[in-house]
Design a protein around this motif. Sequence first.
Motif, PDB file in Angstrom:
ATOM      1  N   ASP A 171       0.567   4.639  -1.334  1.00 56.41           N
ATOM      2  CA  ASP A 171       0.215   5.779  -1.059  1.00 56.41           C
ATOM      3  C   ASP A 171       0.730   7.061  -0.341  1.00 56.41           C
ATOM      4  OD1 ASP A 171      -1.094   5.735  -3.160  1.00 56.41           O
ATOM      5  OD2 ASP A 171      -3.490   5.076  -2.820  1.00 56.41           O
ATOM      6  N   ASP A 172       0.671   6.915   0.746  1.00 57.25           N
ATOM      7  CA  ASP A 172       0.828   6.986   2.001  1.00 57.25           C
ATOM      8  C   ASP A 172       2.643   8.061   1.761  1.00 57.25           C
ATOM      9  OD1 ASP A 172      -1.324   7.092   3.122  1.00 57.25           O
ATOM     10  OD2 ASP A 172      -1.084   5.897   4.890  1.00 57.25           O
ATOM     11  N   ASP A 199       3.321  10.298  -0.674  1.00 60.34           N
ATOM     12  CA  ASP A 199       2.813  10.727  -0.354  1.00 60.34           C
ATOM     13  C   ASP A 199       4.297  11.817   0.637  1.00 60.34           C
ATOM     14  OD1 ASP A 199       0.407  11.474  -1.464  1.00 60.34           O
ATOM     15  OD2 ASP A 199      -0.362  10.919   0.926  1.00 60.34           O
ATOM     16  N   TYR A 233       3.022  12.036 -10.884  1.00 59.41           N
ATOM     17  CA  TYR A 233       4.392  12.448  -9.600  1.00 59.41           C
ATOM     18  C   TYR A 233       5.221  11.655 -10.488  1.00 59.41           C
ATOM     19  CZ  TYR A 233       7.960  11.380  -5.629  1.00 59.41           C
ATOM     20  OH  TYR A 233       8.595  11.358  -5.901  1.00 59.41           O
ATOM     21  N   ILE A 264      -1.995   1.635  -9.071  1.00 58.67           N
ATOM     22  CA  ILE A 264      -2.304   2.928  -7.923  1.00 58.67           C
ATOM     23  C   ILE A 264      -3.420   3.545  -9.280  1.00 58.67           C
ATOM     24  CG2 ILE A 264      -0.968   4.546  -7.477  1.00 58.67           C
ATOM     25  CD1 ILE A 264       1.804   3.227  -7.470  1.00 58.67           C
ATOM     26  N   LYS A 265      -4.402   4.757  -7.967  1.00 59.29           N
ATOM     27  CA  LYS A 265      -5.352   4.649  -8.477  1.00 59.29           C
ATOM     28  C   LYS A 265      -4.888   6.475  -9.194  1.00 59.29           C
ATOM     29  CE  LYS A 265      -8.322   0.619  -8.688  1.00 59.29           C
ATOM     30  NZ  LYS A 265      -9.141   0.076  -8.325  1.00 59.29           N
ATOM     31  N   SER A 266      -4.442   6.800  -8.037  1.00 57.14           N
ATOM     32  CA  SER A 266      -4.790   8.371  -7.250  1.00 57.14           C
ATOM     33  C   SER A 266      -3.496   8.872  -8.895  1.00 57.14           C
ATOM     34  CB  SER A 266      -3.552   8.151  -6.292  1.00 57.14           C
ATOM     35  OG  SER A 266      -2.710   9.790  -6.097  1.00 57.14           O
ATOM     36  N   VAL A 267      -4.733   9.802  -9.506  1.00 57.19           N
ATOM     37  CA  VAL A 267      -3.998  10.520 -10.646  1.00 57.19           C
ATOM     38  C   VAL A 267      -2.509  11.253  -9.963  1.00 57.19           C
ATOM     39  CG1 VAL A 267      -4.349  12.879 -12.102  1.00 57.19           C
ATOM     40  CG2 VAL A 267      -5.942  10.890 -11.517  1.00 57.19           C
ATOM     41  N   ASP A 268      -2.339  12.098  -9.008  1.00 57.52           N
ATOM     42  CA  ASP A 268      -1.293  12.542  -8.182  1.00 57.52           C
ATOM     43  C   ASP A 268      -0.059  12.079  -8.495  1.00 57.52           C
ATOM     44  OD1 ASP A 268      -2.931  15.254  -8.025  1.00 57.52           O
ATOM     45  OD2 ASP A 268      -3.591  15.058  -6.056  1.00 57.52           O
ATOM     46  N   ASN A 269      -0.671  11.051  -7.718  1.00 52.63           N
ATOM     47  CA  ASN A 269       0.964   9.816  -7.788  1.00 52.63           C
ATOM     48  C   ASN A 269       1.030   9.627  -8.842  1.00 52.63           C
ATOM     49  OD1 ASN A 269       0.681  10.032  -4.652  1.00 52.63           O
ATOM     50  ND2 ASN A 269      -0.360   8.276  -4.682  1.00 52.63           N
ATOM     51  N   GLN A 283       1.116  -0.866   0.548  1.00 50.95           N
ATOM     52  CA  GLN A 283       0.499   0.422  -0.126  1.00 50.95           C
ATOM     53  C   GLN A 283       0.838   1.110   0.329  1.00 50.95           C
ATOM     54  OE1 GLN A 283      -3.398  -0.352  -0.136  1.00 50.95           O
ATOM     55  NE2 GLN A 283      -3.779  -2.571  -0.066  1.00 50.95           N
TER      56      GLN A 283
END
Length: 138
Positions: free
Chosen positions: A42-43, A46, A124, A116-121, A40
């Motif tokens: 995402d964090d 970040d 990046y 990974i689904k976060s557009v921001d990630n 996991q």
Amino acid sequence: MTEYSVFHTRPTDDQLQSVNDGHRSSDFADALTKAMLSGQVDDALDHDLYSIVAIISADSIDAVFRDSNHIDSDWTENDSVRAVDTPVRSTSVGDIIQVIKTGCAWACAPQGWIEIKSVDNLTYLKNQTRLFQERHKR
């Protein structure tokens, strides 16, 4: 063949020392642990815990995983490796593979892959690949 970016969790010495000294929030250590144990990510993204380590040409993310592991020899010597920043370790749980052309990415999980689904990630990661390619004059 498809080109993939390989990202490893690579906290800096300063980041690790900050955790050891108790100066970083537990969120930072939790993010790193969560990525490395469960995939996991995402964090951890970040908290800027990733570095791109290579670009590999392969037929699938499973082939990228194979080609980015020290099995019988140093994986950086594999023919599929197009560019690499050394030193590197083998790809493992919590590391990320991204398709350069599409930007789709997956984190290595204890079994299989997590999209990974976060557009921001995803953005990046794609930007980090572009910078890596510029450094390696691709």
